[in-house]
Design a protein around this motif. Structure first.
Motif, PDB file in Angstrom:
ATOM      1  N   VAL A  91      44.075  57.825  58.364  1.00 13.19           N
ATOM      2  CA  VAL A  91      45.317  58.407  58.850  1.00 13.19           C
ATOM      3  C   VAL A  91      44.976  59.531  59.812  1.00 13.19           C
ATOM      4  N   ASP A  92      45.250  59.302  61.095  1.00  9.17           N
ATOM      5  CA  ASP A  92      44.985  60.298  62.141  1.00  9.17           C
ATOM      6  C   ASP A  92      43.569  60.844  62.048  1.00  9.17           C
ATOM      7  N   GLY A  93      42.601  59.924  61.908  1.00  6.77           N
ATOM      8  CA  GLY A  93      41.191  60.291  61.930  1.00  6.77           C
ATOM      9  C   GLY A  93      40.603  60.689  60.600  1.00  6.77           C
ATOM     10  N   VAL A  94      41.422  60.857  59.561  1.00  2.34           N
ATOM     11  CA  VAL A  94      40.929  61.223  58.237  1.00  2.34           C
ATOM     12  C   VAL A  94      40.819  59.948  57.398  1.00  2.34           C
ATOM     13  N   GLU A  95      39.605  59.660  56.920  1.00  3.63           N
ATOM     14  CA  GLU A  95      39.336  58.383  56.266  1.00  3.63           C
ATOM     15  C   GLU A  95      39.075  58.567  54.782  1.00  3.63           C
ATOM     16  N   ARG A  96      39.575  57.623  53.984  1.00  2.57           N
ATOM     17  CA  ARG A  96      39.258  57.580  52.567  1.00  2.57           C
ATOM     18  C   ARG A  96      39.285  56.127  52.098  1.00  2.57           C
ATOM     19  N   GLY A  97      38.660  55.872  50.957  1.00  2.00           N
ATOM     20  CA  GLY A  97      38.562  54.511  50.462  1.00  2.00           C
ATOM     21  C   GLY A  97      39.075  54.376  49.043  1.00  2.00           C
ATOM     22  N   GLU A  98      39.501  53.157  48.692  1.00  2.00           N
ATOM     23  CA  GLU A  98      39.967  52.831  47.341  1.00  2.00           C
ATOM     24  C   GLU A  98      39.443  51.439  46.993  1.00  2.00           C
ATOM     25  N   THR A  99      38.863  51.297  45.798  1.00  2.00           N
ATOM     26  CA  THR A  99      38.447  49.989  45.302  1.00  2.00           C
ATOM     27  C   THR A  99      39.159  49.721  43.982  1.00  2.00           C
ATOM     28  N   THR A 100      39.869  48.584  43.898  1.00  2.00           N
ATOM     29  CA  THR A 100      40.666  48.264  42.727  1.00  2.00           C
ATOM     30  C   THR A 100      40.325  46.860  42.242  1.00  2.00           C
ATOM     31  N   PHE A 101      40.051  46.721  40.947  1.00  2.00           N
ATOM     32  CA  PHE A 101      39.744  45.433  40.352  1.00  2.00           C
ATOM     33  C   PHE A 101      41.034  44.839  39.780  1.00  2.00           C
ATOM     34  N   LEU A 102      41.317  43.590  40.158  1.00  2.00           N
ATOM     35  CA  LEU A 102      42.570  42.945  39.785  1.00  2.00           C
ATOM     36  C   LEU A 102      42.297  41.612  39.085  1.00  2.00           C
ATOM     37  N   PRO A 103      42.126  41.637  37.768  1.00  2.00           N
ATOM     38  CA  PRO A 103      41.966  40.369  37.026  1.00  2.00           C
ATOM     39  C   PRO A 103      43.315  39.691  36.814  1.00  2.00           C
ATOM     40  N   SER A 104      43.288  38.384  36.606  1.00  2.00           N
ATOM     41  CA  SER A 104      44.519  37.625  36.344  1.00  2.00           C
ATOM     42  C   SER A 104      44.181  36.392  35.522  1.00  2.00           C
ATOM     43  N   ALA A 105      45.163  35.943  34.735  1.00  2.00           N
ATOM     44  CA  ALA A 105      44.991  34.728  33.929  1.00  2.00           C
ATOM     45  C   ALA A 105      46.346  34.075  33.726  1.00  2.00           C
ATOM     46  N   HIS A 106      46.368  32.734  33.775  1.00  2.00           N
ATOM     47  CA  HIS A 106      47.603  31.968  33.607  1.00  2.00           C
ATOM     48  C   HIS A 106      47.319  30.754  32.729  1.00  2.00           C
ATOM     49  N   VAL A 107      48.309  30.352  31.937  1.00  2.00           N
ATOM     50  CA  VAL A 107      48.220  29.116  31.159  1.00  2.00           C
ATOM     51  C   VAL A 107      49.525  28.355  31.303  1.00  2.00           C
TER      52      VAL A 107
END
Length: 782
Positions: free
Chosen positions: A495-511
């Protein structure tokens, strides 16, 4: 008591569906998968243009074979009511609500939640540049404005994806709506569509489109184009009291006319390549020219209040507010599918662009700032707010699918880079007018020293890059299928030259468990994410964005996450019908909501007009839950095979805690339902039908203001007549009940009074109403 009544309604609808199912014969065949037809299925998948123009039978919701909970509605399900846009079409599917103005469908709220919780996809890809207009802040979505600009003529089908899978973006807490456009396998031949719409103010607008599909070389090509005139005339009235049941202080009478034209074009080409390979190329273009013209007059009613010189019944303010919108959006995608390493590999590249150039001005002439009444003018204000957005988006996918023993293994990586440049202008001219000057309008003519104000600009650049690997396993055995996967969303935000990161783990299961040959139970568990919308991250201030209040962006917002569960049952009815019930729950963390900072806004003019600066922040946690019922079937069980009925009902609830206690998620409707019928008359090649829709009350609360919103019901009817196998004329009437939107605002100056519920500013009732719209449409196939 209200919840008990709603539960009884659900039980009644469920009981009716079960009773109907008992009369239907079992039928094991299921509907098609919600995917494009491969070349090997070309002969059975292609629809002729005659079948599109002359609908031979009533269409119902499809039953899919996917393990994950997906509802599919083909274009025939919507076509007979001639929706103008994808937004109009979505009014007939379960759990879709809106918070937009009457006759607008521009902010899809799946399960009643803010539009940012719903992932809007076109052909499985994110919508380019959506929600960029400054007016989308109130919706809080990057999907809000664009959905109502996708012409319904382009749609092949709509898919409601209730729970996330590893192979799809996890940015879909409420679910995803995938709008699949027509491709080369959707049509053989062509057709044209010509018609007109008449509105409540007597104006007539045009509607025209054409689509052609056929074989070109070794592949298939589809091209289409449309021009759609749009208009929305409304009347608004605001009544302002000193308290609930108190004295009326003033009223504002307003006209609001929105007039514009949408232009669109799309194409799709698919061709076989080599041994079992296929190359695809597709694109679409949408352009909107639109003007919003609001004019209002404000009157004092009793002469009391802070401005003691005001005279009862006198005009105090004349206001003219115009918005000119010019938007262009296009997308181009190329894909290649081929056999490799014992499996199938897909490569896809895409580019999307969105440009929004909006110019807004607001003129206001004030009277009775002294003891001399209208038309002696006291003060004139002109505000300018040009707004421009330029979105560029690059997408890439690499996926591989293969058998792994008795299982299907799918893995890959998806790349998405979206960059937005925003230019926000602000200019104001304000002057006090010498006594004795008579000016009867807000045009600015006759104002001493009037000049257009200089405009200062705030510029912003936001770039979000996602590199998301995933892996997914599917298994199936004797009526039992399952799916499990993991997606890692690795986001870099600048955002306007200011950088940051996010890592998110998204598990899922269906039957999915087949209970009988024509009934099954589905269950899903998935973790999802909601990234902060770009318009919330924008570091500038949008003046008078939320009513009279400003909005200040917050680039430090962090994404929301949620664990969710869905459990559903569905049963096929006869050869084509289906009914289902679904229970859902979401546990949301780091909730993003709009709040009042308490700082005075640009329109703050005490003691009469109080305005504030609003912003967005992570406020805490919340839970969302509900029950969804849907039914669509013919009535062959009671000897009426040419009669089709459809109904859906969604009971919606939620819980979040703020400074004042517990409440629902802001602006979540309590319920939404839709029911109707279609009656075919084969002997005379005609049909007719009707649909009725009602959305429940919603509430929202921020510091300084509580709002309760109610909508009136909507009734649509159609009558159609076919002539031979190539021409159909259809008449449609919509908004036949003159739907109203009513809002009650409780406004507070002091936080302690809002906590105690004592109104110390004003109580405002605002109502807007739109009239009927009539269409006559002709379709001819060739």
């Amino acid at each position: 008591m209200a919840k008990m009544l709603k539960a009884s309604h659900l039980a009644s609808v469920a009981g009716a569906a079960i009773s109907l199912a008992a009369f239907q014969p079992a039928f094991a065949q299921t509907g098609p998968e919600p995917q494009s037809a491969p070349p090997s299925q070309e002969a059975e998948a292609i629809t002729t243009s005659n079948q599109v123009v002359v609908v031979a039978e009533i269409a119902y919701r499809d039953r899919t074979n996917e393990t994950a909970p997906v509802l599919v509605y083909d274009t025939d399900y919507f076509q007979r009511f001639e929706p103008l846009s994808a937004g109009d079409a979505l009014k007939r599917v379960p759990s879709v609500t809106f918070l937009s103005d009457v006759l607008e469908s521009d902010g899809v709220r799946l399960r009643g939640l803010d539009p940012a919780y719903t992932q809007i996809l076109i052909n499985g890809e994110q919508v380019p540049g959506a929600g960029s207009s400054s007016g989308a802040i109130g919706n809080g979505a990057e999907t809000a404005f664009f959905v109502d600009r996708i012409p319904a003529e382009l749609i092949q089908r709509v898919e409601i994806v209730r729970s996330a899978s590893a192979s799809r973006s996890g940015n879909a807490m409420a679910g995803a709506l995938n709008i699949v456009l027509k491709d080369g396998y959707a049509l053989e031949g062509g057709y044209v569509r010509l018609g007109a719409l008449m509105f409540d103010d007597g104006r007539v607008r045009e509607s025209a489109g054409a689509v052609w599909g056929g074989k070109v070389g070794d592949g298939r090509l589809l091209v289409g184009a449309s021009v759609q005139g749009r208009r929305n005339p409304k009347e608004k009235l605001s009544l302002r009291f000193d308290d609930i049941g108190g004295t009326l202080q003033n009223l504002e009478d307003q006209t609001d006319v929105r007039n514009g034209t949408d232009y669109s074009a799309n194409f799709s080409y698919e061709t076989p390549v080599g041994e079992g390979g296929e190359f695809t190329l597709d694109g679409f273009f949408v352009k909107t020219d639109r003007t919003q013209d609001e004019n209002s007059r404000e009157y004092v009613t009793n002469g009391s209040g802070p401005a003691t010189n005001r005279l009862p019944g006198q005009l105090t303010t004349v206001n003219s507010n115009d918005v000119m919108i010019d938007q262009e959006s296009y997308s181009l995608n190329a894909g290649y599918k081929f056999q490799m390493l014992g499996g199938e590999t897909k490569v896809k590249l895409g580019y999307a662009s969105f440009k929004d150039d909006t110019y807004e001005f607001e003129n206001e002439m004030e009277y009775q700032r002294d003891a001399n009444p209208y038309p002696e003018a006291d003060r004139f204000t002109r505000d300018l707010a040009p707004f421009a957005v330029d979105d560029q988006e690059i997408k890439a996918k690499l996926e591989h699918k293969r058998e792994l023993g008795d299982l299907d293994l799918q893995f890959g990586v998806q790349f998405n880079e979206k960059e937005r440049d925003t230019s926000l202008g602000d200019g104001r001219f304000r002057t006090n007018i010498p006594g004795g000057t008579l000016i009867g309008d807000a045009s600015g003519a006759g104002v001493p020293g009037y000049t257009d104000p200089a405009v200062t600009y705030t510029l912003s650049n936001i770039k979000r890059t996602n590199v998301d690997p995933f892996v997914q396993l599917n298994g199936k055995n004797d009526g039992f299928s399952w799916e499990a996967g993991l997606r890692v969303e690795d986001m870099t935000l600048e955002v306007d030259g200011v950088e940051r990161g996010e890592t998110t783990f998204l598990p899922s299961a269906h039957v999915s468990i087949d209970v009988t040959d024509n009934a099954r139970i589905r269950g899903s568990v998935a973790r999802t994410i909601r990234s902060a919308p770009f318009q919330f991250l924008f570091a500038g201030t949008l003046e008078e964005e939320l009513g009279s209040n400003d909005f200040q962006g917050n680039p430090d917002l962090t994404p929301e996450t949620a664990w969710g569960a869905d459990v559903g049952y569905e049963q096929q009815l006869g050869t084509s019908g289906i009914w289902g019930i679904n229970f859902f729950y979401r546990d949301v963390k780091d909730l993003i909501e709009i709040y009042n900072t308490g700082a005075p806004g640009s329109a703050d003019d005490p003691p009469d007009d109080l305005a504030y600066v609003f912003s967005a922040r992570n406020t805490g946690d919340g839970q969302v839950w509900g029950i969804e019922l849907d039914l669509s079937s013919d009535l062959s069980a009671i000897g009426m095979p040419d009669t089709g009925v459809f109904a859906n009902y969604s009971w919606l609830d939620s819980d979040v805690q703020d400074a004042f206690g517990y409440r629902r998620f802001n602006s979540q409707a309590e319920y939404v339902y839709n029911f109707g019928f279609i009656q075919d008359l084969p002997a005379i090649e005609a049909a007719f039908g009707a649909t009725y829709r009602k959305q429940g009350t919603s509430q929202s609360r921020v510091v300084g203001e509580d709002v309760i919103t109610t909508y009136g019901a909507d009734l649509e009817v159609f009558v159609e007549k076919s002539f031979g196998d190539s021409f159909t004329v259809r008449f449609v009437g919509s908004n036949l009940l003159n739907a109203k939107k009513e809002e009650a605002f409780r406004k507070f100056a002091l936080l302690s009074n809002q906590i105690g519920g004592a109104i110390d500013d004003e109580y405002e009732l605002e109502r807007e109403q739109g009239g009927p719209v009539y269409q006559i449409i002709g379709r001819y196939s060739f």
